[in-house]
Design an enzyme around this catalytic site. Structure first.
Site, mmCIF file in Angstrom:
data_model
loop_
_atom_site.group_PDB
_atom_site.id
_atom_site.type_symbol
_atom_site.label_atom_id
_atom_site.label_comp_id
_atom_site.label_asym_id
_atom_site.label_seq_id
_atom_site.Cartn_x
_atom_site.Cartn_y
_atom_site.Cartn_z
ATOM 1 N N MET A 1 0.829 -1.199 0.000
ATOM 2 C CA MET A 1 0.000 0.000 0.000
ATOM 3 C C MET A 1 0.867 1.255 0.000
ATOM 4 O O MET A 1 1.800 1.376 0.785
ATOM 5 C CB MET A 1 -0.927 -0.045 1.233
ATOM 6 C CG MET A 1 -1.847 1.133 1.347
ATOM 7 S SD MET A 1 -2.964 1.245 -0.093
ATOM 8 C CE MET A 1 -3.147 3.010 -0.205
ATOM 9 N N GLU B 1 4.512 0.749 -5.858
ATOM 10 C CA GLU B 1 4.116 1.632 -4.743
ATOM 11 C C GLU B 1 4.873 2.952 -4.818
ATOM 12 O O GLU B 1 4.311 4.013 -4.566
ATOM 13 C CB GLU B 1 4.337 0.961 -3.386
ATOM 14 C CG GLU B 1 3.676 -0.411 -3.220
ATOM 15 C CD GLU B 1 2.225 -0.489 -3.660
ATOM 16 O OE1 GLU B 1 1.506 0.523 -3.546
ATOM 17 O OE2 GLU B 1 1.805 -1.568 -4.141
ATOM 18 N N GLU C 1 -4.473 3.043 -10.749
ATOM 19 C CA GLU C 1 -3.943 1.673 -10.791
ATOM 20 C C GLU C 1 -3.517 1.242 -12.198
ATOM 21 O O GLU C 1 -2.437 0.690 -12.372
ATOM 22 C CB GLU C 1 -4.938 0.690 -10.190
ATOM 23 C CG GLU C 1 -5.194 0.897 -8.688
ATOM 24 C CD GLU C 1 -3.937 0.857 -7.824
ATOM 25 O OE1 GLU C 1 -2.880 0.390 -8.298
ATOM 26 O OE2 GLU C 1 -4.016 1.310 -6.668
#
Ligand code: TRP
Ligand code: ZN
Length: 873
Positions: free
Chosen positions: A267, A302, A324
Site C-alpha cells: 500500500m 508503490e 492503478e
C-alpha cells in the site's frame, strides 16, 4: 457500534457522484495505542462548500463514539446510525473534535487499525479509515494531516506515520510519543500508522535536483539480511522515475514497513508504504527468482504511486483505474527497462489471456471504470489493474513515447494536488498530442473482451494483399449492447525469406499500427510481390482475442522469422493452441493423442537456437495453463484439458529427451547470482528439468538437484517437478523442506502451494491434513491463499471432483472467513463464479454451494455482491 442485524447492502453508481458539501482542510490525530482499547482523537478544520448544507455526514464502521465537540463545546445535535454519523445545524466553518475507541486486536479483517504479529499497523484503502474515526472517508476530501502516536516504549520503540517527524517525547508509565506532519494534503485512504519493534535497513538517495532523501525499510527483528533487494529496487525505482518520467520524490524521508498479515500486495501510503512481507523479504536461501521479480515490481509500483495516485489522486472510487492502470503500466515499463522486455511482456499477456479474460467472461464483468459497486474491495481486479494498464499502453502505442510524456506533463500541470477522473487523464493525452481519443474512450465504459476476426487474401495480379478485420464484443451480464472500439492493430508482413515487406497504401508508406475503429474494415496493401506471411497483434497491441486461420507452416515460419521475440512466442502459442484444441476434441471422441513431428521440430529448433535469450526459450517452451485453456471453451472439460496438456508435455519430453538433457547439463551454474543472465539460465535449466521429470532419469535427476541446490529457485523447481510428475522423491523432499522451514511462514507458503496443486487423487485429504500444520493459520491471508487458493483455483481436476468434495471444502473455508476476513473470502470464491462454464452435474453442485452461502444471515457485503451476481438474483 455493536454488530447490527443484516442490512441489505446497497449499490453505488458512478453516475450519482456529487461533490462533498463540506471539506476538511486540516486533520490533527492523536492515537493512544492499546491492544483492545485504543483511543483516537480527531480534530478537523471543516469548511462548508455547499451553502445549502447544514448537516455533515461522516462515515464510520465498528467505532465507539466517546466525545463530539464543535468549536470546543460538547455537541448533542447528532444522529449515529447505519454506519454514519450525521451532525446537524452546523455553521459555515468550524473545528470538529471526535473521540472514538477501537479494538485493534479484534480486527481480523485487516482493514483500519489492526495488529500484525506484535506491531500495530493500518490499511485504509479503500474505505478502512472509517474504522479508525468518523470521517468523510472519500478520496476527494484532501486534508493536511498531523499525527501524534502514543504507545508503550519498550514494546513499540518505533512510532511511524506519514510525512516528517516533527516532535517526540517521554511520558509516565513507560510510554512515549512521536508526532508526524505530512505537508501534502491527502485523502484518508493514504493515511498510515505503524508502531512496533523492528530492525531497520537505512540508506539514502540524492534526487536529480540534489535533495537528500532518507530511506528506511522496517522488518521483523532478525530479517535484516532479507531487506537488501527491496532497498536496491527502491533506489532503482527513484532513479528510473526521474529518467523516464521526469518525476522526483517530494519528501525528506521514504519508509517501507514489512508486515506478515496483509490482505493485498502493498500500500502506497504517503511516505510510509506498508508491504506484505512477501514483497520485501528475500535472500538466495529463502526466495526464488520469481519472488525477486515480484519485489522489484511491487516496490516500483508503490513508489510510482507517489505521483500517479498520491500527488494526483482519484475523485471517486469508480476512477480507481486512473491510478492503478497507470501505475501498473509504469511498473511494467520499469521492469521491462531494467530486465527483459519480451519476457515481461509475455508474462503480462499470460495474465491478460488467462485470469483477466476469465473475469470478462464471468458474472462480475465490469469496465475498467466500473458503473456500479456494492463493495469497493471487490473492484481491485485484474480488469481495473491489468486491463487498465493495457488501455494506458494502447494510448502509448497510438501517441508514441514523446507525445505520451507530453500528456503526462500536462496531466500533472493541470491536476497536481487534486482528485481527478479518467476523463481528465485522456483529455490531457489528447490536448498534448493533438490526437483524438474520442472513440478510444469507449475502452473506459465497455466491459468484455473484443473478438477480432481477420481474413486475408493475396491478389497476385495486382500485387495487393487484402486484410479484412472484423470486431465484435460479446454481451456481458452488466452490458448487453456493445460498440466497436478503437483498436491499435500492429501488423507486419514477411516475404518467404523472412524479409519485411514495407506497408504501402495509396502510394504512401503506412505505419504498422492500423487504426481499427469500425465493426468491419478492409486494409489493402500495395506492392506486395508475393503472398506474405502476416504477423498480427504484435506486442499484444490491444487486449482482444484474435481469430485467424493460420496454417502450421505459417506459424512455424513466424516462430523463426518474426522480427520481435513476442511475436515469435505468440506464434508458438497459437500453434500449441491448435493442437491442444484438436486433441481435446480427439480425447472426447475416445481417440489417441497426436502431435505432428513438424510441431515437435519447431520447438526443438527453439531449444537449440543459441542466439536466443535462455529466459525467452523457457517461455517458448512453457505451455498455456489449464485455466487459460479452459477459457477457450463454453463448456470446460477439466479432465480432457488436463490429460491433453500432460500428453503435450510427455510427448515433447520423450521426443526431445537428449536435447533437454544436454541443455540441462550445459547450464550447470557456478556461483549463484541474481542478475538477468544467471536468472535466465536457471529458468531454462529448470524448464528442462520439468520436462525431464517425465523421463526415466527424472527421479534421479530431480532428487539430485534438490540435494545439491544452494538456492530457493532450484530447490522449488525440483520440488515442483517432483510434485507435477508425482515422482518417488517427492515425499522425502516435502518432509525435509517442512522440517527445515516450519518456523518461516513465508517460505512455507511455497510448500503449501505445492500441497494445493498436488495432482494426486487424495489431494483434498492432503490439503485438509496440511491445514493442521503448525505453520498454517487461516487468519493469515498469505497462508490461506497459498494452500486454499492454489487448490481451488489452480488444481482444477481435484477441485472439480465429480463428488463435489472440493466444492464443499471451499464453502467451509468461505463460511469461516466470511466473518473473520471477508476481503480474503471474496477472492477465494472466484472459482465458484465460473460455475456456468461446467457440465450440468458440476453446475448443480456449485450452485447448491452458492445458494447455501446466500442463505447466511451474516453474509458480508463482499461475498453478497458476488453471490448475487453469480446466481443472477
Ligand atoms: N493501492 C494498493 C496497490 O495497488 C492496493 C491495496 C493495498 C489495497 N491494500 C489494499 C486495496 C487493501 C484494497 C484493500 O498498490
Ligand atoms: Zn496500486
Amino acid at each position: 457500534m455493536a454488530d447490527q442485524a443484516f442490512i441489505q447492502p446497497t449499490a453505488k453508481y458512478r453516475s450519482d457522484y456529487q461533490s462533498p458539501d463540506f471539506t476538511i482542510t486540516d486533520l490533527d490525530l492523536v492515537f493512544d495505542l492499546y491492544d483492545t482499547a485504543t483511543r483516537v482523537v480527531a480534530n478537523s478544520k471543516v469548511i462548508r462548500l455547499n451553502e445549502a448544507a447544514t448537516s455533515l455526514e461522516l462515515d464510520g464502521d465498528s467505532l465507539t463514539l466517546v466525545r463530539l465537540q464543535i468549536n470546543g463545546n460538547d455537541w448533542q445535535d447528532y444522529l449515529e446510525q447505519d454506519g454514519k454519523l450525521l451532525i446537524n445545524n452546523l455553521p459555515a466553518q468550524f473545528d470538529l473534535l471526535i473521540e472514538t475507541e477501537i479494538n485493534p486486536e479484534a480486527n481480523t479483517a485487516l482493514e483500519g487499525l489492526y495488529k500484525s504479529g506484535g506491531a500495530f499497523c493500518t490499511q485504509c484503502e479503500a474505505e478502512g479509515f472509517r474504522r479508525i474515526t468518523y470521517y468523510q472517508d472519500r478520496p476527494d476530501v484532501l486534508a493536511r494531516f498531523t499525527t501524534k502516536v502514543i504507545a508503550d516504549k519498550a514494546q513499540y520503540p518505533f512510532l511511524l506515520s506519514n510525512g516528517n517527524r516533527i516532535d517526540g517525547g517521554e511520558l509516565e508509565g513507560g510510554r512515549h510519543w512521536v508526532q508526524w506532519q505530512d505537508p501534502f494534503p491527502k485523502p484518508s485512504y493514504l493515511f498510515a500508522l505503524v508502531a512496533g519493534d523492528f530492525d531497520v535497513l537505512r540508506d539514502s538517495y540524492k534526487t536529480v535536483s540534489g535533495r537528500d532523501v532518507a530511506l528506511e525499510i522496517f522488518v521483523d527483528k532478525g530479517n535484516l539480511d532479507r531487506a537488501e533487494y527491496a532497498m536496491t529496487s527502491l533506489i532503482n525505482s527513484m532513479k528510473w522515475d526521474e529518467e523516464r518520467f521526469g518525476l522526483e520524490y517530494d519528501l525528506d524521508i521514504y519508509m517501507i514497513v514489512a508486515v506478515d498479515f496483509f490482505n493485498m500486495g502493498a500500500m502506497e501510503n504517503k511516505g510510509l508504504n506498508v508491504f506484505n512481507s512477501k514483497f520485501v523479504l528475500a535472500n538466495s536461501k529463502t526466495a526464488t527468482d520469481t519472488d525477486y521479480q515480484g519485489i522489484e515490481a511491487v516496490i516500483g509500483h508503490e513508489y510510482f504511486h507517489n505521483w500517479t495516485g498520491n500527488r494526483v489522486t482519484c475523485r471517486d472510487w469508480f476512477q480507481l483505474s486512473l491510478k492503478e492502470g497507470l501505475t501498473v503500466f509504469r511498473d511494467q515499463e520499469f521492469s521491462s527497462d531494467l530486465g527483459s522486455r519480451p519476457v515481461n511482456r509475455i508474462n503480462n499477456v499470460r495474465i491478460m489471456r488467462g485470469p483477466q479474460f476469465a473475469e470478462d467472461r464471468g458474472p462480475m464483468a465490469h469496465p475498467i471504470r466500473p458503473e456500479k459497486v456494492i463493495e469497493m474491495n471487490n473492484f481491485y481486479t485484474l480488469t481495473v489493474y491489468e486491463k487498465g494498464s493495457e488501455v494506458i499502453r494502447m494510448m502509448h502505442t497510438l501517441l508514441g513515447e514523446k507525445n505520451f510524456q507530453a500528456g503526462m506533463k500536462l496531466y500533472f500541470e493541470r491536476h497536481d494536488g487534486t482528485a481527478a477522473t479518467c476523463d481528465d487523464f485522456v483529455a490531457a493525452m489528447e490536448d498534448a498530442s493533438g490526437i483524438s481519443l474520442e472513440t478510444f474512450r469507449r475502452w473506459y465504459s465497455q466491459s468484455g473482451t473484443p473478438v477480432v476476426e481477420v481474413a486475408t487474401q493475396y491478389l497476385a495480379e495486382q500485387k495487393r494483399y487484402r486484410v479484412t478485420v472484423k470486431q465484435h464484443t460479446p454481451a456481458t451480464p452488466d452490458q448487453a449492447e456493445k460498440q466497436p472500439l478503437h483498436i491499435p492493430f500492429d501488423i507486419e508482413l514477411y516475404d518467404s525469406k523472412g524479409g519485411v515487406i514495407a506497408l504501402e497504401m495509396d502510394g504512401k508508406p503506412v505505419h504498422s499500427v492500423l487504426d481499427v475503429t469500425e465493426a468491419e474494415q478492409v486494409f489493402e496493401f500495395e506492392n506486395v510481390g508475393e503472398a506474405p506471411v502476416i504477423s498480427m497483434l504484435r506486442e499484444f497491441s490491444a487486449p482482444v482475442v484474435l481469430k485467424y486461420d493460420y496454417t502450421d507452416e505459417e506459424l512455424i515460419f513466424l516462430m523463426v522469422h518474426a522480427r520481435n521475440e513476442f511475436a515469435r512466442w505468440d506464434a508458438g502459442q497459437i500453434l500449441l493452441a491448435k493442437y491442444i484444441k484438436a486433441n481435446v476434441a480427439r480425447s472426447q471422441q475416445g481417440e489417441q493423442f497426436e502431435l505432428p513431428e513438424s510441431v515437435i521440430d519447431a520447438f526443438r529448433g527453439v531449444l537449440l537456437d543459441e542466439t536466443l535469450d535462455p529466459a525467452f526459450i523457457a517461455e517458448m517452451l512453457t505451455l498455456p495453463s489449464e485455466n487459460e485453456v479452459a477459457g477457450w471453451y463454453d463448456i470446460v472439460d477439466v479432465d480432457a484439458i488436463n490429460k491433453v496438456l500432460s500428453n503435450v508435455t510427455t510427448t515433447l519430453s520423450n521426443a526431445m529427451t537428449d536435447e533437454f538433457s544436454a541443455m540441462y547439463h550445459s547450464l550447470n551454474q557456478g556461483e549463484y547470482s541474481i542478475d538477468h543472465e544467471a536468472m535466465a539460465k536457471r529458468a531454462l535449466r529448470n524448464t528442462c528439468l520439468a520436462y525431464l521429470a517425465y523421463t526415466e532419469q527424472g527421479d534421479a535427476l530431480v532428487a539430485k538437484q534438490y540435494a545439491e541446490s544452494d538456492n530457493m529457485t532450484d530447490t522449488i523447481a525440483a520440488m515442483a517437478a517432483a510434485n507435477d510428475a508425482q515422482l518417488p522423491c517427492r515425499a522425502v523432499q516435502m518432509a525435509d523442506f517442512s522440517e527445515k522451514w516450519t518456523h518461516d511462514g513465508l517460505v512455507m507458503d511455497k510448500w503449501f502451494v505445492l500441497q494445493g496443486k498436488n495432482p494426486a487423487e487424495n489431494a483434498l485429504a492432503n490439503v485438509r491434513e496440511t491445514m493442521k500444520h503448525t505453520a498454517f493459520d487461516l487468519k493469515n491471508p498469505n497462508r490461506t491463499r497459498s494452500l486454499v487458493a492454489s487448490f481451488c483455483a489452480n488444481n482444477p481436476v481435484r477441485f472439480h471432483a465429480k463428488d463435489g468434495s472440493g466444492y464443499q471444502f471451499l464453502t467451509e473455508i468461505l463460511k469461516a472467513l466470511n466473518t473473520s476476513n471477508p476481503q480474503v473470502a471474496s477472492r477465494l470464491i472466484e472459482p465458484f463464479l465460473k460455475y456456468r462454464q461446467y457440465d450440468e452435474q458440476r453446475q448443480a453442485l456449485m450452485r447448491t454451494e452458492l445458494e447455501s452461502l446466500s442463505q447466511l444471515d451474516n453474509l458480508a457485503k463482499d461475498l453478497y455482491e458476488k453471490v448475487q451476481k453469480a446466481l443472477d438474483l
